[in-house]
Design a protein around this motif. Structure first.
Motif, PDB file in Angstrom:
ATOM      1  N   LYS A   4       0.821  -1.211   0.000  1.00 19.93           N
ATOM      2  CA  LYS A   4       0.000   0.000   0.000  1.00 19.93           C
ATOM      3  C   LYS A   4       0.858   1.266   0.000  1.00 19.93           C
ATOM      4  N   THR A   5       1.873   1.305   0.819  1.00 21.01           N
ATOM      5  CA  THR A   5       2.726   2.484   0.919  1.00 21.01           C
ATOM      6  C   THR A   5       3.496   2.718  -0.380  1.00 21.01           C
ATOM      7  N   THR A   6       4.017   1.653  -0.964  1.00 17.54           N
ATOM      8  CA  THR A   6       4.743   1.776  -2.227  1.00 17.54           C
ATOM      9  C   THR A   6       3.834   2.317  -3.318  1.00 17.54           C
ATOM     10  N   ALA A   7       2.621   1.795  -3.395  1.00 22.85           N
ATOM     11  CA  ALA A   7       1.664   2.260  -4.409  1.00 22.85           C
ATOM     12  C   ALA A   7       1.318   3.736  -4.199  1.00 22.85           C
ATOM     13  N   GLY A   8       1.122   4.133  -2.955  1.00 23.42           N
ATOM     14  CA  GLY A   8       0.792   5.526  -2.665  1.00 23.42           C
ATOM     15  C   GLY A   8       1.920   6.481  -3.001  1.00 23.42           C
ATOM     16  N   VAL A   9       3.145   6.106  -2.665  1.00 25.96           N
ATOM     17  CA  VAL A   9       4.295   6.968  -2.954  1.00 25.96           C
ATOM     18  C   VAL A   9       4.542   7.038  -4.460  1.00 25.96           C
ATOM     19  N   LEU A  10       4.411   5.914  -5.154  1.00 26.45           N
ATOM     20  CA  LEU A  10       4.547   5.934  -6.614  1.00 26.45           C
ATOM     21  C   LEU A  10       3.500   6.848  -7.247  1.00 26.45           C
ATOM     22  N   ALA A  11       2.281   6.801  -6.719  1.00 26.67           N
ATOM     23  CA  ALA A  11       1.216   7.648  -7.256  1.00 26.67           C
ATOM     24  C   ALA A  11       1.515   9.126  -7.013  1.00 26.67           C
ATOM     25  N   LEU A  12       2.036   9.450  -5.844  1.00 26.43           N
ATOM     26  CA  LEU A  12       2.341  10.850  -5.550  1.00 26.43           C
ATOM     27  C   LEU A  12       3.515  11.367  -6.375  1.00 26.43           C
ATOM     28  N   LEU A  13       4.544  10.541  -6.549  1.00 30.50           N
ATOM     29  CA  LEU A  13       5.751  11.001  -7.228  1.00 30.50           C
ATOM     30  C   LEU A  13       5.704  10.827  -8.743  1.00 30.50           C
ATOM     31  N   LEU A  14       5.181   9.689  -9.205  1.00 33.60           N
ATOM     32  CA  LEU A  14       5.188   9.378 -10.639  1.00 33.60           C
ATOM     33  C   LEU A  14       3.787   9.128 -11.186  1.00 33.60           C
ATOM     34  N   PHE A  22       0.597   0.680 -13.321  1.00 34.78           N
ATOM     35  CA  PHE A  22       1.340  -0.495 -13.771  1.00 34.78           C
ATOM     36  C   PHE A  22       1.707  -1.366 -12.574  1.00 34.78           C
ATOM     37  N   TYR A  23       2.143  -0.747 -11.479  1.00 29.15           N
ATOM     38  CA  TYR A  23       2.498  -1.478 -10.266  1.00 29.15           C
ATOM     39  C   TYR A  23       1.293  -2.227  -9.689  1.00 29.15           C
ATOM     40  N   LEU A  24       0.120  -1.629  -9.779  1.00 23.80           N
ATOM     41  CA  LEU A  24      -1.083  -2.237  -9.217  1.00 23.80           C
ATOM     42  C   LEU A  24      -1.729  -3.254 -10.156  1.00 23.80           C
ATOM     43  N   GLY A  25      -1.108  -3.509 -11.294  1.00 25.37           N
ATOM     44  CA  GLY A  25      -1.623  -4.521 -12.207  1.00 25.37           C
ATOM     45  C   GLY A  25      -2.734  -4.028 -13.111  1.00 25.37           C
ATOM     46  N   GLN A  26      -2.739  -2.752 -13.408  1.00 25.94           N
ATOM     47  CA  GLN A  26      -3.743  -2.156 -14.295  1.00 25.94           C
ATOM     48  C   GLN A  26      -3.024  -1.488 -15.471  1.00 25.94           C
ATOM     49  N   PRO A  27      -2.468  -2.305 -16.390  1.00 34.04           N
ATOM     50  CA  PRO A  27      -1.635  -1.732 -17.450  1.00 34.04           C
ATOM     51  C   PRO A  27      -2.400  -0.861 -18.446  1.00 34.04           C
ATOM     52  N   PHE A  28      -3.660  -1.138 -18.707  1.00 34.48           N
ATOM     53  CA  PHE A  28      -4.405  -0.332 -19.670  1.00 34.48           C
ATOM     54  C   PHE A  28      -4.681   1.074 -19.131  1.00 34.48           C
ATOM     55  N   ILE A  29      -4.998   1.163 -17.855  1.00 28.98           N
ATOM     56  CA  ILE A  29      -5.184   2.482 -17.246  1.00 28.98           C
ATOM     57  C   ILE A  29      -3.845   3.207 -17.184  1.00 28.98           C
ATOM     58  N   GLY A  30      -2.782   2.470 -16.861  1.00 27.76           N
ATOM     59  CA  GLY A  30      -1.440   3.053 -16.849  1.00 27.76           C
ATOM     60  C   GLY A  30      -1.044   3.587 -18.209  1.00 27.76           C
ATOM     61  N   LEU A  31      -1.402   2.863 -19.257  1.00 25.06           N
ATOM     62  CA  LEU A  31      -1.108   3.316 -20.609  1.00 25.06           C
ATOM     63  C   LEU A  31      -1.892   4.591 -20.947  1.00 25.06           C
ATOM     64  N   ALA A  32      -3.128   4.673 -20.497  1.00 28.45           N
ATOM     65  CA  ALA A  32      -3.923   5.891 -20.712  1.00 28.45           C
ATOM     66  C   ALA A  32      -3.280   7.079 -19.993  1.00 28.45           C
ATOM     67  N   TYR A  33      -2.811   6.871 -18.771  1.00 29.26           N
ATOM     68  CA  TYR A  33      -2.110   7.938 -18.046  1.00 29.26           C
ATOM     69  C   TYR A  33      -0.879   8.368 -18.838  1.00 29.26           C
ATOM     70  N   GLY A  50      -2.891   8.845  -5.106  1.00 33.80           N
ATOM     71  CA  GLY A  50      -1.907   8.645  -4.043  1.00 33.80           C
ATOM     72  C   GLY A  50      -2.463   8.948  -2.668  1.00 33.80           C
ATOM     73  N   LEU A  51      -3.159  10.065  -2.561  1.00 25.51           N
ATOM     74  CA  LEU A  51      -3.772  10.409  -1.273  1.00 25.51           C
ATOM     75  C   LEU A  51      -4.822   9.375  -0.876  1.00 25.51           C
ATOM     76  N   TYR A  52      -5.633   8.959  -1.845  1.00 27.40           N
ATOM     77  CA  TYR A  52      -6.692   7.993  -1.565  1.00 27.40           C
ATOM     78  C   TYR A  52      -6.108   6.652  -1.114  1.00 27.40           C
ATOM     79  N   ILE A  53      -5.054   6.205  -1.767  1.00 32.14           N
ATOM     80  CA  ILE A  53      -4.427   4.930  -1.405  1.00 32.14           C
ATOM     81  C   ILE A  53      -3.801   5.021  -0.022  1.00 32.14           C
TER      82      ILE A  53
END
Length: 73
Positions: A4-14, A22-33, A50-53
């Motif tokens: 959870k912490t890794t996903a949140g920090v990745l969301a805030l920074l990148l 991509f980290y959370l296993g949602q490559p199609f949404i990641g590709l849209a981003y 990031g805040l929500y996670i």
């Protein structure tokens, strides 16, 4: 198992590049981003993600992103 912490920090920074998706296993949404990163909308959404996670409970995170994986701790 996704953390959870890794996903949140990745969301805030990148989050503008969708790296957290991509980290959370949602490559199609990641590709849209990634495709729309030039509009800065994914950056705003990534910050909100990031805040929500980080604020969400670990039980919700595990039920959503770690389905079928048993946690020992």
């Amino acid at each position: 198992m996704k953390d959870k912490t890794t996903a949140g920090v990745l969301a805030l920074l990148l989050g503008g590049l969708g790296i957290h998706r991509f980290y959370l296993g949602q490559p199609f949404i990641g590709l849209a981003y990634l495709l729309f990163c030039w509009t800065f909308i994914p950056a705003i959404l990534g910050f909100i993600d990031g805040l929500y996670i980080l604020v969400a409970s670990r039980a919700w995170f595990d039920a959503t992103y770690n389905k079928g994986i048993r946690r020992l701790i």
